[in-house]
Every structure is written in structure tokens, then in C-alpha cells.
Motif scaffolding. Sequence first.
Motif, mmCIF file in Angstrom:
data_model
loop_
_atom_site.group_PDB
_atom_site.id
_atom_site.type_symbol
_atom_site.label_atom_id
_atom_site.label_comp_id
_atom_site.label_asym_id
_atom_site.label_seq_id
_atom_site.Cartn_x
_atom_site.Cartn_y
_atom_site.Cartn_z
ATOM 1 N N LYS A 144 131.793 67.689 171.385
ATOM 2 C CA LYS A 144 131.103 68.477 172.408
ATOM 3 C C LYS A 144 130.346 67.622 173.419
ATOM 4 C CE LYS A 144 126.766 69.400 169.912
ATOM 5 N NZ LYS A 144 125.827 70.474 169.552
ATOM 6 N N TYR A 145 130.179 66.343 173.126
ATOM 7 C CA TYR A 145 129.463 65.467 174.049
ATOM 8 C C TYR A 145 130.402 64.753 175.022
ATOM 9 C CZ TYR A 145 126.153 65.950 170.151
ATOM 10 O OH TYR A 145 125.348 66.441 169.165
ATOM 11 N N VAL A 146 131.718 64.975 174.900
ATOM 12 C CA VAL A 146 132.707 64.188 175.642
ATOM 13 C C VAL A 146 133.683 65.118 176.347
ATOM 14 C CG1 VAL A 146 134.541 62.457 175.422
ATOM 15 C CG2 VAL A 146 132.506 62.308 173.967
ATOM 16 N N ASP A 147 134.073 64.772 177.560
ATOM 17 C CA ASP A 147 135.069 65.552 178.299
ATOM 18 C C ASP A 147 136.459 65.317 177.740
ATOM 19 O OD1 ASP A 147 133.686 67.041 180.299
ATOM 20 O OD2 ASP A 147 133.247 65.168 181.339
ATOM 21 N N LEU A 185 122.844 60.095 169.083
ATOM 22 C CA LEU A 185 122.864 61.328 169.872
ATOM 23 C C LEU A 185 122.981 62.571 168.990
ATOM 24 C CD1 LEU A 185 122.807 62.349 172.792
ATOM 25 C CD2 LEU A 185 125.308 62.225 172.794
ATOM 26 N N SER A 186 123.859 62.542 167.997
ATOM 27 C CA SER A 186 124.027 63.694 167.122
ATOM 28 C C SER A 186 122.769 63.972 166.302
ATOM 29 C CB SER A 186 125.223 63.470 166.194
ATOM 30 O OG SER A 186 125.450 64.582 165.376
ATOM 31 N N ASP A 187 122.118 62.916 165.817
ATOM 32 C CA ASP A 187 120.862 63.090 165.080
ATOM 33 C C ASP A 187 119.784 63.681 165.978
ATOM 34 O OD1 ASP A 187 121.864 62.201 162.710
ATOM 35 O OD2 ASP A 187 120.502 60.493 162.509
ATOM 36 N N LEU A 188 119.692 63.205 167.205
ATOM 37 C CA LEU A 188 118.715 63.739 168.146
ATOM 38 C C LEU A 188 118.966 65.227 168.385
ATOM 39 C CD1 LEU A 188 116.356 63.130 170.118
ATOM 40 C CD2 LEU A 188 118.087 62.705 171.865
ATOM 41 N N ASP A 243 137.430 48.579 174.716
ATOM 42 C CA ASP A 243 137.148 48.251 173.316
ATOM 43 C C ASP A 243 136.558 46.857 173.153
ATOM 44 O OD1 ASP A 243 139.411 46.761 173.890
ATOM 45 O OD2 ASP A 243 140.291 47.040 171.899
ATOM 46 N N ARG A 244 135.937 46.370 174.209
ATOM 47 C CA ARG A 244 135.287 45.067 174.064
ATOM 48 C C ARG A 244 134.212 45.131 172.980
ATOM 49 N NH1 ARG A 244 131.720 41.870 178.674
ATOM 50 N NH2 ARG A 244 131.361 39.971 177.442
ATOM 51 N N TYR A 245 133.542 46.288 172.914
ATOM 52 C CA TYR A 245 132.558 46.543 171.863
ATOM 53 C C TYR A 245 132.817 47.923 171.276
ATOM 54 C CZ TYR A 245 129.985 42.736 174.139
ATOM 55 O OH TYR A 245 129.629 41.543 174.690
ATOM 56 N N GLU A 246 132.404 48.121 170.023
ATOM 57 C CA GLU A 246 132.458 49.455 169.451
ATOM 58 C C GLU A 246 131.381 50.324 170.101
ATOM 59 O OE1 GLU A 246 132.119 49.069 165.224
ATOM 60 O OE2 GLU A 246 134.137 48.237 164.997
ATOM 61 N N PHE A 247 131.599 51.634 170.056
ATOM 62 C CA PHE A 247 130.693 52.569 170.727
ATOM 63 C C PHE A 247 130.294 53.677 169.746
ATOM 64 C CE2 PHE A 247 129.584 55.926 173.788
ATOM 65 C CZ PHE A 247 128.884 55.210 174.748
ATOM 66 N N PRO A 248 129.519 53.335 168.690
ATOM 67 C CA PRO A 248 129.261 54.297 167.616
ATOM 68 C C PRO A 248 127.984 55.113 167.765
ATOM 69 C CG PRO A 248 128.484 52.174 166.943
ATOM 70 C CD PRO A 248 128.986 52.006 168.361
ATOM 71 N N PHE A 249 127.285 55.017 168.892
ATOM 72 C CA PHE A 249 125.928 55.541 168.891
ATOM 73 C C PHE A 249 125.854 57.062 168.915
ATOM 74 C CE2 PHE A 249 126.005 56.786 173.211
ATOM 75 C CZ PHE A 249 124.795 57.386 173.525
ATOM 76 N N ILE A 250 126.974 57.753 169.139
ATOM 77 C CA ILE A 250 126.949 59.214 169.042
ATOM 78 C C ILE A 250 126.615 59.637 167.620
ATOM 79 C CG2 ILE A 250 128.407 61.281 169.036
ATOM 80 C CD1 ILE A 250 129.777 60.304 171.518
ATOM 81 N N ARG A 273 112.841 57.318 168.253
ATOM 82 C CA ARG A 273 113.862 56.596 167.481
ATOM 83 C C ARG A 273 115.165 56.489 168.259
ATOM 84 N NH1 ARG A 273 112.986 59.264 161.437
ATOM 85 N NH2 ARG A 273 111.167 58.004 160.853
ATOM 86 N N PHE A 274 115.514 57.564 168.967
ATOM 87 C CA PHE A 274 116.728 57.526 169.774
ATOM 88 C C PHE A 274 116.594 56.473 170.870
ATOM 89 C CE2 PHE A 274 118.993 58.908 173.613
ATOM 90 C CZ PHE A 274 120.283 58.968 173.125
ATOM 91 N N ARG A 275 115.472 56.424 171.533
ATOM 92 C CA ARG A 275 115.253 55.428 172.585
ATOM 93 C C ARG A 275 115.337 54.012 172.001
ATOM 94 N NH1 ARG A 275 110.847 57.279 174.505
ATOM 95 N NH2 ARG A 275 111.542 58.082 176.531
ATOM 96 N N LYS A 276 114.738 53.806 170.842
ATOM 97 C CA LYS A 276 114.770 52.490 170.206
ATOM 98 C C LYS A 276 116.196 52.089 169.860
ATOM 99 C CE LYS A 276 112.878 49.920 166.268
ATOM 100 N NZ LYS A 276 111.995 50.007 165.064
ATOM 101 N N LEU A 277 116.995 53.041 169.346
ATOM 102 C CA LEU A 277 118.377 52.736 168.992
ATOM 103 C C LEU A 277 119.184 52.331 170.216
ATOM 104 C CD1 LEU A 277 120.653 52.942 166.716
ATOM 105 C CD2 LEU A 277 121.213 55.103 167.838
ATOM 106 N N THR A 278 119.042 53.056 171.303
ATOM 107 C CA THR A 278 119.834 52.756 172.497
ATOM 108 C C THR A 278 119.443 51.421 173.111
ATOM 109 O OG1 THR A 278 118.299 53.956 173.968
ATOM 110 C CG2 THR A 278 120.131 55.199 173.018
ATOM 111 N N ARG A 279 118.233 50.968 172.829
ATOM 112 C CA ARG A 279 117.789 49.687 173.377
ATOM 113 C C ARG A 279 118.061 48.521 172.440
ATOM 114 N NH1 ARG A 279 112.156 50.731 176.737
ATOM 115 N NH2 ARG A 279 113.002 52.348 178.110
ATOM 116 N N SER A 280 118.492 48.820 171.213
ATOM 117 C CA SER A 280 118.770 47.741 170.267
ATOM 118 C C SER A 280 120.108 47.105 170.588
ATOM 119 C CB SER A 280 118.771 48.273 168.832
ATOM 120 O OG SER A 280 119.820 49.198 168.652
ATOM 121 N N ARG A 281 120.260 45.877 170.183
ATOM 122 C CA ARG A 281 121.460 45.111 170.491
ATOM 123 C C ARG A 281 122.682 45.713 169.799
ATOM 124 N NH1 ARG A 281 124.268 40.858 168.210
ATOM 125 N NH2 ARG A 281 125.235 39.417 169.684
#
Length: 354
Positions: free
Chosen positions: A198-201, A46-49, A33-40, A68-76
Amino acid sequence: MLNKTIGVCGYFSSGASAVTDLLREFDDARVLDRYEFPFIYYPDGLSDLDWHLNANFRKTFSSLPIQRFRKLTRSRGHLAGIEKKLANDLTERFLRKIVQVRWHGLATEERGSLSWFYSRALAKLLMVVCRLTKPKRIPERLFQVFFPKREISVRPRNFDAAAKEYINALLDSMGRDESKTTVIDQLFCANNPAKGFKYVDNPKAVVVDRDPRDCYLFCKIFLKSRGAGLYAATDTVEDFISWFKAMRTEPDGLREREDILFMNFEELLYDYDNSVPKIAEFCGVSRHTAKGEFFKPKWSRNNSQLFKKYKGYEEDIGKIEKELPDYLFPFEKYPDIETEGEMFFGNQSKRGRI
């Protein structure tokens, strides 16, 4: 099979960090939890894609959501905590698996954008040059240099499997220990966590909410004056009530699911002895070896019952009590509770005091 992956989900300033602090005290849990992980669930995530490629697929109109997905994953911030090059490599590996065609050319879905005008101008210029010079063949290199790369993916059947492999790789790069329960901050959306399962084990979610009276005053008075409370609508109490309700709009049947635990922040503060075993059993952890080291109820109680501490907001509090009765915590059952220290913002384990 991997152990459970727990997404601790909260609404803004609802106290979800109390649960991650608590789970950090268990030896059989690995808290990332050092950082939040909201990009799904984040816009363009990921869900939008998934929706654009599989539910709303339309001819060649998949190039833009991929970009747009690539841009989001590369953003800070969205994949913070992962070395940048590694995160980019993992993203490209995922996209290579689901993209069906790549070429250099135009994409109709970008009509009106600067990129579209640039590409169209180059195409017209190339046509004029060809009319004047009448070459037998246009060098392929011209297309590669002057026209951007386009990517198409229409209903990729391997999307779910590739997405799950992608998430696993990201979590591994964050330091996941497969022998322990993995705990991630904001892995799922609080008002609809099941959408990202569905994206997570082996996914589960703990959704943490907070008494709206405290949430209102904490954001309006304590956080806003520090520039940290601007995500909540607190200009007027009516704005706050509308915002609070909208944020908690959820699909039917969510509360009946056994893989989602709903709880109040205040339960951990005032009913610690009963809340901890409930959370531990749900998350599949049992070795509470560092009890009290990261989560101290007496500290967090300083952030509760604020409507008794701040005067002059009685009318606002009355409106909240009238409009949001289902969200009120029964503080009257716990009248004489000791506190320690002063108010703070963020995780206790991160020493997030202000």
C-alpha cells in the motif's frame, strides 16, 4: 500512471540477487540495487510507524515511534544510496504532513529513559526557580532551549497517501526512470511482501527461496568463515531447521496472490529457458537486450548442490531432508549440468566474488 515497481525479496542467502542480475539485462527495466531498501518493514520503519499511529494509537503515545522512525531513517544503511541531506529533508517533509501537533515539553511514553529524567529534572528546577523569583511570566525561550520537541499524530487520515508520496520521492532520488519497470532489492519482506504494497505505486514482488541443504552449508561453511554468515543460525543443524522454518512463516492466502511470484533460486540455474519468460511476463518487461551480460547460470551453479561437494555433513543433510521436505529442489532431474568458475557471494553484476 507509473510503471510497475518490483520488489525482489529473499531470505538470507537465498539467491535473490540472481533475479536482480537477470532483470538488469532488460532494457525496459531500471534496477536500483546498489543498496538494499528494507526500511518499509524494518523494526521502527514505515510499517511500524503506521501501526503505532493508526492501529495502536493511544493518546499522546505517538511521540516515541516518530522519534524512532526518524532515527532509523538517519542511521547508516537504511536509506543508503540517497544523499544524506536530501534523505533527511524528504523524511521531514513526510513527517510534517502526518504530525498534527508539535511543542516543547515532556512525553510520558519515555518514562525511565535518560531523556525523561533530564526533562523531569529541568521541569522541577524550573518550578523551584519560579517559586523563588515569582515571575509574572516564564519566557517561552526557556521551554524551547531546555525541553525537547515533542510530536503527536493520532490516526492521521492522510498517512497512506503521504507515505506513498514519500516512497516515490525516495525512489526518484535513487534514479528511478518512470518510463521503465523499477526493480528494488529487498523492498518488501519476503515472508509477507503484501503488507508493504500500500505504500508503493503498482507494486509486485518476486520472492526467491533456496534449497535448505545448500543454504545450510553455504552459510555454515562458506560464509561463516568469512564473517558474512552470522545472520543464519547454523551452530547446530537443529538450530538451522528451526531458524529456516521461522523465517518462512507467512500469512494465509499469500501463495494465491497474482501480484507475488514465488520461485526457487535453482529454477534460474537449471531451468533458465522456462524461468526467464515467466519472470519477464510477471514483471512486465520484454526487451532482453543484454542477455548473459549480468546473469550467467554456469557461474551461479557453483553455489548449488553443495551437499554433494562437502563431505562429513551427511547426518545433518539427512535431518534437513526429513524436516524440510517441501523446500527441497529436485536436483535429480538435472544431473549433468556444466559449471564455470568458483563459488562466490553477492551479485554477479557487482563482481561480488570472495
